[in-house]
Motif scaffolding. Structure first.
Motif, PDB file in Angstrom:
ATOM      1  N   ASP A 268       0.819  -1.149   0.135  1.00 23.80           N
ATOM      2  CA  ASP A 268      -0.050   0.132   0.014  1.00 23.80           C
ATOM      3  C   ASP A 268       0.795   1.333  -0.009  1.00 23.80           C
ATOM      4  OD1 ASP A 268      -2.425  -1.440   0.340  1.00 23.80           O
ATOM      5  OD2 ASP A 268      -1.735  -1.888   2.300  1.00 23.80           O
ATOM      6  N   VAL A 269       2.046   0.920   0.533  1.00 21.08           N
ATOM      7  CA  VAL A 269       2.982   2.287   0.503  1.00 21.08           C
ATOM      8  C   VAL A 269       4.360   1.761   0.385  1.00 21.08           C
ATOM      9  CG1 VAL A 269       3.548   4.119   1.884  1.00 21.08           C
ATOM     10  CG2 VAL A 269       1.588   3.102   2.495  1.00 21.08           C
ATOM     11  N   LEU A 270       5.116   2.542  -0.538  1.00 17.95           N
ATOM     12  CA  LEU A 270       6.581   2.558  -0.686  1.00 17.95           C
ATOM     13  C   LEU A 270       7.380   3.644  -0.058  1.00 17.95           C
ATOM     14  CD1 LEU A 270       8.962   0.991  -1.955  1.00 17.95           C
ATOM     15  CD2 LEU A 270       8.212   2.237  -4.117  1.00 17.95           C
ATOM     16  N   ALA A 318       6.741   5.774 -12.469  1.00 18.48           N
ATOM     17  CA  ALA A 318       6.219   5.491 -13.776  1.00 18.48           C
ATOM     18  C   ALA A 318       5.400   4.340 -13.890  1.00 18.48           C
ATOM     19  CB  ALA A 318       7.356   5.311 -14.628  1.00 18.48           C
ATOM     20  N   ARG A 319       5.798   3.071 -13.040  1.00 20.38           N
ATOM     21  CA  ARG A 319       5.069   1.903 -13.153  1.00 20.38           C
ATOM     22  C   ARG A 319       3.641   2.017 -12.518  1.00 20.38           C
ATOM     23  NH1 ARG A 319       7.604  -3.640 -11.330  1.00 20.38           N
ATOM     24  NH2 ARG A 319       5.728  -4.763 -10.981  1.00 20.38           N
ATOM     25  N   ARG A 320       3.490   2.643 -11.474  1.00 19.17           N
ATOM     26  CA  ARG A 320       2.258   2.842 -10.978  1.00 19.17           C
ATOM     27  C   ARG A 320       0.907   3.524 -12.105  1.00 19.17           C
ATOM     28  NH1 ARG A 320       1.517   6.879  -6.012  1.00 19.17           N
ATOM     29  NH2 ARG A 320       1.972   8.376  -7.652  1.00 19.17           N
ATOM     30  N   THR A 325      -1.622   3.765  -6.008  1.00 18.58           N
ATOM     31  CA  THR A 325      -1.392   2.806  -5.225  1.00 18.58           C
ATOM     32  C   THR A 325      -0.350   2.113  -5.772  1.00 18.58           C
ATOM     33  OG1 THR A 325      -3.792   2.158  -4.600  1.00 18.58           O
ATOM     34  CG2 THR A 325      -2.266   0.526  -4.126  1.00 18.58           C
ATOM     35  N   PRO A 326       0.853   1.846  -5.145  1.00 17.40           N
ATOM     36  CA  PRO A 326       1.068   2.389  -3.722  1.00 17.40           C
ATOM     37  C   PRO A 326       1.446   3.480  -3.662  1.00 17.40           C
ATOM     38  CG  PRO A 326       3.195   1.219  -4.658  1.00 17.40           C
ATOM     39  CD  PRO A 326       1.964   1.156  -5.547  1.00 17.40           C
ATOM     40  N   LEU A 327       0.932   4.353  -2.393  1.00 18.94           N
ATOM     41  CA  LEU A 327       1.314   5.598  -2.174  1.00 18.94           C
ATOM     42  C   LEU A 327       3.027   5.704  -2.321  1.00 18.94           C
ATOM     43  CD1 LEU A 327      -0.308   8.051  -1.182  1.00 18.94           C
ATOM     44  CD2 LEU A 327       1.067   8.034   0.790  1.00 18.94           C
ATOM     45  N   ILE A 328       3.515   6.579  -2.795  1.00 17.69           N
ATOM     46  CA  ILE A 328       5.181   6.445  -2.994  1.00 17.69           C
ATOM     47  C   ILE A 328       5.748   7.793  -2.449  1.00 17.69           C
ATOM     48  CG2 ILE A 328       6.818   6.718  -4.460  1.00 17.69           C
ATOM     49  CD1 ILE A 328       5.134   4.768  -6.490  1.00 17.69           C
ATOM     50  N   ASP A 356       4.306  11.022  -4.031  1.00 12.62           N
ATOM     51  CA  ASP A 356       3.254  11.748  -3.602  1.00 12.62           C
ATOM     52  C   ASP A 356       3.742  12.504  -2.500  1.00 12.62           C
ATOM     53  OD1 ASP A 356       1.154  10.299  -5.016  1.00 12.62           O
ATOM     54  OD2 ASP A 356       2.087   8.622  -4.006  1.00 12.62           O
ATOM     55  N   LEU A 357       4.650  12.163  -1.903  1.00 14.32           N
ATOM     56  CA  LEU A 357       5.557  13.147  -0.697  1.00 14.32           C
ATOM     57  C   LEU A 357       6.881  13.028  -0.802  1.00 14.32           C
ATOM     58  CD1 LEU A 357       3.620  11.337   2.412  1.00 14.32           C
ATOM     59  CD2 LEU A 357       3.280  13.684   1.647  1.00 14.32           C
ATOM     60  N   LEU A 358       7.665  13.788  -0.640  1.00 14.04           N
ATOM     61  CA  LEU A 358       9.096  14.096  -0.594  1.00 14.04           C
ATOM     62  C   LEU A 358       9.721  14.441   0.770  1.00 14.04           C
ATOM     63  CD1 LEU A 358      11.362  13.297  -2.669  1.00 14.04           C
ATOM     64  CD2 LEU A 358      11.702  15.816  -2.658  1.00 14.04           C
TER      65      LEU A 358
END
Ligand code: C5P
Length: 414
Positions: A268-270, A318-320, A325-328, A356-358
């Protein structure tokens, strides 16, 4: 926070000295309450010197201050590490023969016990029943780690590392202070990369980097404590992983990419906290590269050609595709320069990477890498296109606290 650190009589008592240090360094006021048996392992002067406070084990000293009631009543957190089988049994049955067991009966704050004992004692039906009773009453009993025990034997029963106990105990206290939201990541599967990759040149040499893995491991520890199922893809590090976390050790960026890809569809999250090498030697030489012995050119040195590694973070985005999903979550280690501040460079990278976040942190000599604390700016996507990315700054703070703030930001996005 006012913390009572109980220490009962097991060999792991020596690790409680490091735990005490971690708690006082984080600014907490810690009173140590050892049992008589604990003092056979580590003496009162050690606890007094490290806590800056007197210690006592019985209820007959300083009677006018009623310590057996006052300590428990006034504490914001009672933490016992190590908690022996004997201490668990006494706590489960409400015995109160010494100061520590009195504190356990009078405490109205969160109580966290970190058991440590031999596997046979931990597995014994009496201990299992005592732990079940304590948990039913709301006491937080940390799962012991598996590994080397006092003798040559190994198995479950080892005291978890002090950093892990600190993280879990402080999280329990924080959740209680906030009204008890509990395991807010329960049911979420998260994959965290941590540490630096090593890109081998030959059987004895590699290109590496300064990453210690501390932030990634703190993220794993916090996620596990908040109920997530955690996969930790770990590059080079010497840190002992937190209990309850599945570790996939890797060496190179390509190994790390393969591990992330293999689990990508199940998470769900990476969180890409690893310091992934951007380049690797074009060629691996399977025997040690020798110095040349050319008398005409004694200073000759080989030339190493590098090739680009994949950008795991950008490739994952790119793959997502178009979903979320997953949130990255990406990390960016930045230094300020005459082209812009740490945050300016972070914003630019956020655009480029598409995560999504950095989490942007400042790095440099003695800053962030290998340290226990840092300052980060967490960037998230703006509500409307064209607006600047909203930012939350956390720190300077222990990496455990930064980990909690990152998971808070992740939960906000989820
Ligand atoms: O571009 P830079 O290396 O500064 O980006 C940092 C972020 O990108 C981190 O989240 C890091 O884990 C990730 N990264 C990656 N693959 C690379 C290099 C960095 O996933 N080859």
């Amino acid at each position: 926070m006012r913390i009572v650190l109980g220490v009962s009589g097991g060999i792991a008592a020596y690790k409680a000295a490091s735990l005490l240090r971690l708690l006082t360094e984080a600014g907490h006021e810690v009173t140590v309450v050892p049992t008589d048996a604990a003092l056979h392992f580590v003496g009162a002067p050690t606890w007094e010197a490290l806590s800056g406070r007197p210690v006592q084990t019985d209820v007959w000293t300083s009677i006018t201050e009623v310590p057996h009631v006052r300590l428990g009543q006034q504490a914001d957190l009672v933490l016992v590490a190590p908690a022996t089988a004997d201490l668990l049994a006494k706590a489960a049955h409400g015995l109160a023969g010494d100061l520590l067991t009195n504190v356990l009966l009078t405490a109205r704050c969160p109580v966290v016990l970190a058991p440590a004992m031999h596997t046979e004692m931990w597995d014994h039906a009496a201990t299992r029943a005592n732990v079940a009773t304590l948990r039913e009453r709301g006491v937080h009993v940390i799962e012991p780690a598996s590994g080397r025990l006092t003798g040559a034997d190994t198995g479950p029963g080892r005291l978890p590392e002090p950093e892990h106990i600190r993280d879990e105990a402080l999280r329990v206290a924080r959740v209680a202070a906030e009204g008890g939201a509990g395991a807010d990541l329960a049911g979420r599967r998260v994959l965290i990369t941590a540490g630096g990759t090593r890109e081998p040149l030959d059987p004895v040499r590699y290109l590496g980097n300064q990453s210690s893995g501390k932030q990634g491991f703190a993220l794993a520890s916090a996620a596990a404590a908040r109920g997530a199922s955690v996969l930790l893809v770990s590059g080079a590090t010497t840190i002992v992983p937190p209990p309850g976390v599945e570790v996939i050790p890797v060496q190179t960026a390509l190994d790390m990419r393969d591990a992330v890809e293999a689990h990508f569809d199940q998470i769900d999250v990476l969180v890409m906290a690893a310091a992934v090498a951007d380049f690797r030697p074009a060629e691996y030489v399977d025997t040690k590269i020798k110095k040349t012995h050319d008398p005409a050119n004694p200073d000759a040195a080989p030339t190493i050609t590098l090739v680009r590694n994949p950008d795991i973070l950008a490739d994952s985005v790119a793959r997502r595709g178009s979903g979320r999903t997953p949130l990255i979550v990406g990390f960016a280690a930045e230094t300020g320069d005459d082209r812009g501040s740490v945050l300016d460079h972070g914003r630019e990278k956020f655009e480029r990477k598409g995560s999504d976040l950095l989490v942007v942190n400042e790095v440099g000599v003695g800053v962030t890498f290998g340290q226990d604390s840092s300052t980060v700016h967490i960037l998230r996507r703006p509500e409307a296109p064209g607006e600047p990315a909203p930012v939350t700054t956390v720190g300077p703070a222990p990496k455990s606290e930064i980990a909690e703030a990152v998971w808070d930001a992740v939960l906000h996005e989820l």
